[in-house]
Design a protein around this motif. Structure first.
Motif, PDB file in Angstrom:
ATOM      1  N   ARG A 189       0.802  -1.225   0.000  1.00 24.44           N
ATOM      2  CA  ARG A 189       0.000   0.000   0.000  1.00 24.44           C
ATOM      3  C   ARG A 189       0.835   1.275   0.000  1.00 24.44           C
ATOM      4  O   ARG A 189       0.344   2.331  -0.382  1.00 24.44           O
ATOM      5  CB  ARG A 189      -0.912   0.038   1.240  1.00 24.44           C
ATOM      6  N   THR A 190       2.082   1.197   0.439  1.00 21.36           N
ATOM      7  CA  THR A 190       2.880   2.415   0.556  1.00 21.36           C
ATOM      8  C   THR A 190       3.305   2.978  -0.803  1.00 21.36           C
ATOM      9  O   THR A 190       3.582   4.177  -0.909  1.00 21.36           O
ATOM     10  CB  THR A 190       4.146   2.158   1.391  1.00 21.36           C
ATOM     11  N   ILE A 191       3.348   2.149  -1.835  1.00 26.39           N
ATOM     12  CA  ILE A 191       3.810   2.605  -3.155  1.00 26.39           C
ATOM     13  C   ILE A 191       2.620   3.116  -3.957  1.00 26.39           C
ATOM     14  O   ILE A 191       1.626   2.401  -4.125  1.00 26.39           O
ATOM     15  CB  ILE A 191       4.510   1.463  -3.916  1.00 26.39           C
ATOM     16  N   PRO A 192       2.674   4.356  -4.466  1.00 24.72           N
ATOM     17  CA  PRO A 192       1.539   4.914  -5.224  1.00 24.72           C
ATOM     18  C   PRO A 192       1.303   4.177  -6.541  1.00 24.72           C
ATOM     19  O   PRO A 192       2.222   3.567  -7.109  1.00 24.72           O
ATOM     20  CB  PRO A 192       1.972   6.370  -5.484  1.00 24.72           C
ATOM     21  N   GLY A 200      -3.625  -4.149  -1.772  1.00 21.03           N
ATOM     22  CA  GLY A 200      -3.369  -3.518  -0.487  1.00 21.03           C
ATOM     23  C   GLY A 200      -4.638  -3.086   0.222  1.00 21.03           C
ATOM     24  O   GLY A 200      -4.873  -3.446   1.387  1.00 21.03           O
ATOM     25  N   MET A 201      -5.495  -2.344  -0.477  1.00 21.79           N
ATOM     26  CA  MET A 201      -6.709  -1.825   0.154  1.00 21.79           C
ATOM     27  C   MET A 201      -7.727  -2.931   0.421  1.00 21.79           C
ATOM     28  O   MET A 201      -8.315  -3.003   1.509  1.00 21.79           O
ATOM     29  CB  MET A 201      -7.333  -0.755  -0.727  1.00 21.79           C
ATOM     30  N   LEU A 202      -7.947  -3.811  -0.555  1.00 16.30           N
ATOM     31  CA  LEU A 202      -8.968  -4.848  -0.394  1.00 16.30           C
ATOM     32  C   LEU A 202      -8.604  -5.819   0.729  1.00 16.30           C
ATOM     33  O   LEU A 202      -9.467  -6.221   1.514  1.00 16.30           O
ATOM     34  CB  LEU A 202      -9.152  -5.611  -1.706  1.00 16.30           C
ATOM     35  N   THR A 203      -7.329  -6.199   0.810  1.00 15.15           N
ATOM     36  CA  THR A 203      -6.909  -7.098   1.888  1.00 15.15           C
ATOM     37  C   THR A 203      -7.153  -6.464   3.246  1.00 15.15           C
ATOM     38  O   THR A 203      -7.633  -7.114   4.182  1.00 15.15           O
ATOM     39  CB  THR A 203      -5.428  -7.462   1.733  1.00 15.15           C
ATOM     40  N   LYS A 204      -6.826  -5.185   3.366  1.00 17.67           N
ATOM     41  CA  LYS A 204      -7.025  -4.480   4.647  1.00 17.67           C
ATOM     42  C   LYS A 204      -8.505  -4.436   5.026  1.00 17.67           C
ATOM     43  O   LYS A 204      -8.883  -4.750   6.160  1.00 17.67           O
ATOM     44  CB  LYS A 204      -6.462  -3.061   4.547  1.00 17.67           C
ATOM     45  N   LEU A 205      -9.357  -4.044   4.079  1.00 17.92           N
ATOM     46  CA  LEU A 205     -10.790  -3.936   4.373  1.00 17.92           C
ATOM     47  C   LEU A 205     -11.436  -5.301   4.584  1.00 17.92           C
ATOM     48  O   LEU A 205     -12.299  -5.464   5.459  1.00 17.92           O
ATOM     49  CB  LEU A 205     -11.490  -3.186   3.237  1.00 17.92           C
ATOM     50  N   PHE A 206     -11.023  -6.302   3.796  1.00 19.50           N
ATOM     51  CA  PHE A 206     -11.561  -7.651   3.986  1.00 19.50           C
ATOM     52  C   PHE A 206     -11.199  -8.194   5.367  1.00 19.50           C
ATOM     53  O   PHE A 206     -12.041  -8.761   6.072  1.00 19.50           O
ATOM     54  CB  PHE A 206     -11.007  -8.601   2.917  1.00 19.50           C
TER      55      PHE A 206
END
Length: 269
Positions: A123-126, A155-161
């Motif tokens: 997630r840190t890399i744009p 990155g985002m989906l794994t975090k929210l899931f």
């Protein structure tokens, strides 16, 4: 009673000092942030370009906007949607197993720590940087855009899931545990049925975001409508710029309203 009144006054005084301290801190941050802006001005011929862009939006190139060739706005918008959709789908496929590895309700804590560190690093890399890297590896085109959208979605989906899994009702898992179910059976019979609508809603929300990212990635050669927009602006063809921007606005609005309606329906069951 008197002691309670005194405590109330003391707590009120404490909150007042806290409020003053936070106000001073925010003001100091605003002043410090503003100090980085050393010069505010308008570039040479900036107003001329701004007026040209407005003129292009008001008078878009109708031939580019309504024909059906591969260089037309409808075709390029469909390509952008395809890049965003495939990128979201591939990202969700990888995110789904990772989200269970990132949840302390499913796996041991050491596995959770390693998985979350990996996801945080992704997630840190744009997205723009991922796009530049994939274009160097695969060459410019839609495939580079799909790969970029896929990685940034992980990155985002794994975090929210994983957060959805952590917040779920634990009693179902305890009941399955008492029945002697293994980890895979608990996931299949306890977690997925309970969180399916929430996970699907998150995917739709990410697709909405990826559609905007796919438009930007075209600027660096990631396929879609971004590249023609860049070329049109570079050559001062403002009517073409206007046609592309009008098409983008219509597409984003349609997807925004559609995704909001679908997410609302999923949330309400």
């Amino acid at each position: 009673m008197l002691d309670k009144i005194n405590q109330m006054y003391e707590s009120k005084e404490t909150r007042r000092w806290q409020l003053m301290a936070w106000t001073l801190l925010v003001a100091a941050l605003v002043i410090w942030s503003a100090s980085t802006i050393t010069e505010v001005g308008i570039a040479k011929k900036g107003l001329t370009f701004a007026l040209s862009i407005i003129q292009g939006i008001v008078n878009p190139d109708k031939d580019l906007l309504f024909n059906t060739t591969k260089q037309s706005v409808p075709y390029l918008l469909l390509e952008t949607m395809a890049i965003a959709f495939l990128g979201t789908l591939v990202g969700a496929v990888f995110s789904f197993p990772l989200s269970f590895l990132a949840s302390s309700k499913v796996v041991p804590v050491p596995v959770v720590v390693v998985t979350r560190f990996l996801v945080m690093a992704i997630r840190t890399i744009p997205a723009f940087v991922y796009g530049l890297m994939f274009i160097r590896v695969t060459g410019p085109g839609p495939f580079a855009g799909v790969m970029t959208i896929s990685v940034t979605s992980i990155g985002m989906l794994t975090k929210l899931f994983s957060e959805a899994i952590d917040d779920m009702d634990k009693s179902i898992l305890e009941a399955l545990d008492a029945a002697g179910c293994n980890t895979f059976e608990k996931i299949r019979c306890g977690i997925i049925p309970q969180l399916w609508s929430s996970l699907l809603s998150t995917m739709i929300f990410r697709f909405d975001m990826n559609l905007r990212d796919a438009s930007i990635l075209g600027l660096v050669g990631g396929g879609g409508i971004g590249a023609p927009l860049k070329f049109a602006m570079s050559s001062n063809r403002w009517s073409q710029v206007g046609a592309i921007l009008v098409g983008l606005v219509v597409l984003i609005l349609v997807v925004e309203f559609s995704s909001s309606a679908i997410r609302k329906r999923l949330t309400n069951g």
